[in-house]
Motif scaffolding. Structure first.
Motif, short mmCIF file in Angstrom:
data_model
loop_
_atom_site.label_atom_id
_atom_site.label_comp_id
_atom_site.label_asym_id
_atom_site.label_seq_id
_atom_site.Cartn_x
_atom_site.Cartn_y
_atom_site.Cartn_z
N TYR A 20 -10.64 53.50 25.77
CA TYR A 20 -9.18 53.62 25.90
C TYR A 20 -8.64 52.91 27.15
O TYR A 20 -7.63 53.34 27.71
CB TYR A 20 -8.79 55.10 25.97
N ARG A 21 -9.28 51.86 27.60
CA ARG A 21 -8.82 51.20 28.83
C ARG A 21 -7.37 50.73 28.73
O ARG A 21 -6.58 50.90 29.66
CB ARG A 21 -9.73 50.02 29.17
N ARG A 22 -7.03 50.15 27.59
CA ARG A 22 -5.66 49.65 27.44
C ARG A 22 -4.65 50.79 27.43
O ARG A 22 -3.61 50.73 28.09
CB ARG A 22 -5.53 48.83 26.15
N GLU A 23 -4.96 51.84 26.69
CA GLU A 23 -4.01 52.95 26.58
C GLU A 23 -3.83 53.67 27.92
O GLU A 23 -2.74 54.19 28.22
CB GLU A 23 -4.51 53.96 25.54
N LEU A 24 -4.91 53.72 28.72
CA LEU A 24 -4.85 54.47 29.97
C LEU A 24 -4.52 53.61 31.18
O LEU A 24 -4.54 54.09 32.31
CB LEU A 24 -6.19 55.19 30.20
N ALA A 25 -4.19 52.34 30.94
CA ALA A 25 -3.77 51.47 32.04
C ALA A 25 -2.52 52.06 32.69
O ALA A 25 -1.56 52.44 32.01
CB ALA A 25 -3.50 50.06 31.52
N GLY A 26 -2.52 52.17 34.00
CA GLY A 26 -1.38 52.72 34.70
C GLY A 26 -1.41 54.23 34.87
O GLY A 26 -0.54 54.79 35.53
N VAL A 27 -2.39 54.90 34.24
CA VAL A 27 -2.53 56.34 34.41
C VAL A 27 -3.47 56.60 35.59
O VAL A 27 -4.64 56.22 35.54
CB VAL A 27 -3.08 57.01 33.13
N ASP A 28 -2.96 57.21 36.62
CA ASP A 28 -3.79 57.51 37.78
C ASP A 28 -4.71 58.70 37.46
O ASP A 28 -4.22 59.79 37.13
CB ASP A 28 -2.92 57.86 38.99
N PRO A 29 -6.03 58.51 37.53
CA PRO A 29 -6.96 59.60 37.16
C PRO A 29 -6.76 60.86 37.99
O PRO A 29 -6.85 61.97 37.45
CB PRO A 29 -8.34 58.98 37.40
N GLY A 30 -6.50 60.70 39.28
CA GLY A 30 -6.30 61.87 40.12
C GLY A 30 -5.07 62.66 39.70
O GLY A 30 -5.09 63.90 39.67
N GLU A 31 -3.99 61.95 39.39
CA GLU A 31 -2.77 62.64 38.96
C GLU A 31 -2.96 63.31 37.60
O GLU A 31 -2.47 64.43 37.38
CB GLU A 31 -1.61 61.65 38.90
N SER A 40 -7.26 73.85 22.89
CA SER A 40 -7.82 72.71 22.17
C SER A 40 -7.45 71.44 22.93
O SER A 40 -6.54 71.42 23.76
CB SER A 40 -7.29 72.65 20.75
N MET A 41 -8.15 70.37 22.62
CA MET A 41 -7.81 69.10 23.26
C MET A 41 -6.39 68.67 22.93
O MET A 41 -5.65 68.24 23.84
CB MET A 41 -8.81 68.02 22.85
N PRO A 42 -5.93 68.75 21.68
CA PRO A 42 -4.53 68.38 21.40
C PRO A 42 -3.53 69.23 22.18
O PRO A 42 -2.50 68.72 22.64
CB PRO A 42 -4.40 68.60 19.89
N GLU A 43 -3.81 70.53 22.33
CA GLU A 43 -2.89 71.39 23.09
C GLU A 43 -2.81 70.94 24.55
O GLU A 43 -1.72 70.87 25.13
CB GLU A 43 -3.36 72.84 23.01
N LEU A 44 -3.95 70.65 25.13
CA LEU A 44 -3.95 70.20 26.52
C LEU A 44 -3.26 68.85 26.66
O LEU A 44 -2.46 68.64 27.57
CB LEU A 44 -5.40 70.12 27.03
N ALA A 45 -3.55 67.95 25.73
CA ALA A 45 -2.94 66.61 25.80
C ALA A 45 -1.43 66.69 25.66
O ALA A 45 -0.69 66.01 26.39
CB ALA A 45 -3.54 65.72 24.72
N ARG A 46 -0.95 67.52 24.73
CA ARG A 46 0.51 67.63 24.54
C ARG A 46 1.19 68.19 25.80
O ARG A 46 2.33 67.85 26.10
CB ARG A 46 0.82 68.51 23.34
N ALA A 47 0.46 69.04 26.52
CA ALA A 47 1.04 69.66 27.70
C ALA A 47 1.27 68.67 28.84
O ALA A 47 2.09 68.92 29.73
CB ALA A 47 0.15 70.81 28.19
N VAL A 48 0.55 67.54 28.81
CA VAL A 48 0.72 66.55 29.89
C VAL A 48 1.31 65.24 29.38
O VAL A 48 1.61 64.34 30.17
CB VAL A 48 -0.62 66.27 30.59
N ALA A 49 1.49 65.12 28.08
CA ALA A 49 1.85 63.82 27.49
C ALA A 49 3.23 63.34 27.90
O ALA A 49 3.46 62.12 27.96
CB ALA A 49 1.76 63.90 25.96
N ASP A 50 4.16 64.25 28.21
CA ASP A 50 5.51 63.81 28.59
C ASP A 50 5.49 62.93 29.84
O ASP A 50 6.35 62.07 30.01
CB ASP A 50 6.41 65.02 28.83
N ARG A 51 4.51 63.16 30.68
CA ARG A 51 4.43 62.38 31.92
C ARG A 51 3.88 60.97 31.68
O ARG A 51 4.19 60.07 32.43
CB ARG A 51 3.56 63.14 32.92
N TRP A 52 3.07 60.82 30.64
CA TRP A 52 2.48 59.51 30.34
C TRP A 52 2.65 59.21 28.84
O TRP A 52 1.67 59.13 28.09
CB TRP A 52 0.99 59.49 30.69
N PRO A 53 3.87 59.08 28.38
CA PRO A 53 4.12 58.93 26.94
C PRO A 53 3.49 57.68 26.34
O PRO A 53 3.12 57.68 25.16
CB PRO A 53 5.65 58.89 26.84
#
Length: 366
Positions: free
Chosen positions: A107-118, A134-147
């Protein structure tokens, strides 16, 4: 330097993997000795341990999972492994960089610009309440910050790399289906993951080398790397060299091993054994020819269950309506067929709680 031929390596592998003679070990000790079992298919560790232990009770493994002494987690090669709680606490930090790089490899392209620490901080904030997700639940909880990244890349990076997590029961319990729900290791085990050595000495790397050789040796450095996925172990191998013995295989590769570790006579008879999907007895090497022919190597990554005859992969197997179905990959002798049928009946009985001992062996290929 002594040369170990393919048969000698095969018998050593079977002995280390508890496949030459079933062991009288407690289940927890067996999981530790094997450095864990690959377990992305939740039920596969059960037949894997049945083939290795005398009088294996699947309830014992389920109890270890619910009792938090064994866990399911992303670890070696970024695959889900069943490992002891002590090992995941000791080993997880040493795998952090590899886990991150393997996620980025997808997922290098999709995660470009996403700071791992943040991203890690955001994920930890969500998980701070101790509730499994679940993984989808966790992902949805942070997705607004990195749409732009999308939930799947964010979720995989969090649960498999940035956050030390475990998959909770009922996932992985005997004959139990359950979705994948994650908790932080620190929450589930009520202990923090061991930090890296502050002085830069790779204590965990040296431990991994010794543990790997005990369960898989004799082996080359490339085999060790193929098993764990870690590229940075040459220093650990070098630090241990004076404590190890060396051999060569028939290709001239150097093989390392622990002094006094089992290396049975190559003529030692090897019983028929049924292995589960993705068994590390096969996947734990770069050069798998000691146990599977190159022509069949693809089976080990395709999730096929396999049968060992005279120590080598000679058939695949499945289960249908409590009947074990065996498909030979080569011609079986009468003795081969008898041995496979006997072990197949025992496997059918184990998987069905003694309700069936049916086994059907297809015709050998021409």
């Amino acid at each position: 330097m002594t040369v170990l031929d393919a048969r000698a390596l095969n018998r050593a592998t079977l002995a280390r993997q508890l496949l030459l003679d079933r062991a009288d070990l407690p289940v927890l000790d067996a999981v530790a000795h094997l450095c864990g079992l690959q377990a992305q298919e939740p039920q596969e560790p059960f037949p894997g341990l049945w083939s290795r232990l005398r009088a294996f009770d699947p309830a014992a493994l389920s109890d270890l999972l619910t009792g938090r002494r064994v866990v399911r987690t992303h670890l070696m090669r970024r695959t889900v492994h069943l490992v002891t709680a002590d090992d995941v606490l000791a080993w997880r930090a040493r795998h952090d960089g590899m886990l991150r790089q393997r996620i980025l490899g997808v997922y290098r392209r999709e995660l470009a610009g996403v700071d791992p620490g943040e991203l890690a901080a955001a994920g930890r904030k969500v998980m701070a309440d101790g509730e499994p997700r679940s993984m989808p639940e966790l992902a949805r909880a942070v997705a607004d910050r990195w749409p732009a990244a999308g939930p799947r890349p964010l979720g995989e990076m969090l649960v498999a790399a940035l956050l030390p997590t475990v998959q909770l029961p009922p996932r992985g319990l005997w004959r139990t289906k359950g979705g994948v729900r994650y908790a932080l290791i620190s929450s589930w085990l009520v202990r923090e993951v061991d930090p890296p050595s502050p002085d830069g000495s790779d204590v965990v790397g040296r431990t991994l080398v010794r543990r790997y050789l005990a369960a898989f040796g004799p082996a080359a450095s490339a085999d060790l790397r193929a098993w764990c996925g870690l590229a940075g172990l040459p220093a650990a191998v070098s630090a241990l060299r004076e404590q190890l013995v060396s051999f060569r295989d028939e290709r001239g590769r150097e093989l390392l091993d622990l002094p006094g570790a089992p290396r049975p006579d190559p003529d030692t008879p090897a019983p028929v054994r049924f292995l589960p999907a993705f068994d590390n007895a096969i996947l734990g090497y770069h050069d798998r020819s000691r146990i599977i022919d190159d022509a069949h190597r693809h089976l080990s990554v395709a999730g096929e269950r396999v049968v060992l005859v005279d120590g080598h992969v000679a058939a695949t197997w499945t289960v249908e309506r409590d009947t074990v179905l065996v498909t030979p990959l080569r011609r079986f002798s009468r003795a081969d067929r008898t041995g496979v049928a006997e072990e197949g009946r025992a496997m059918a009985s184990f998987l069905s709680d003694d309700a069936s001992d049916r086994v059907r062996i297809a015709a050998s290929p021409g």
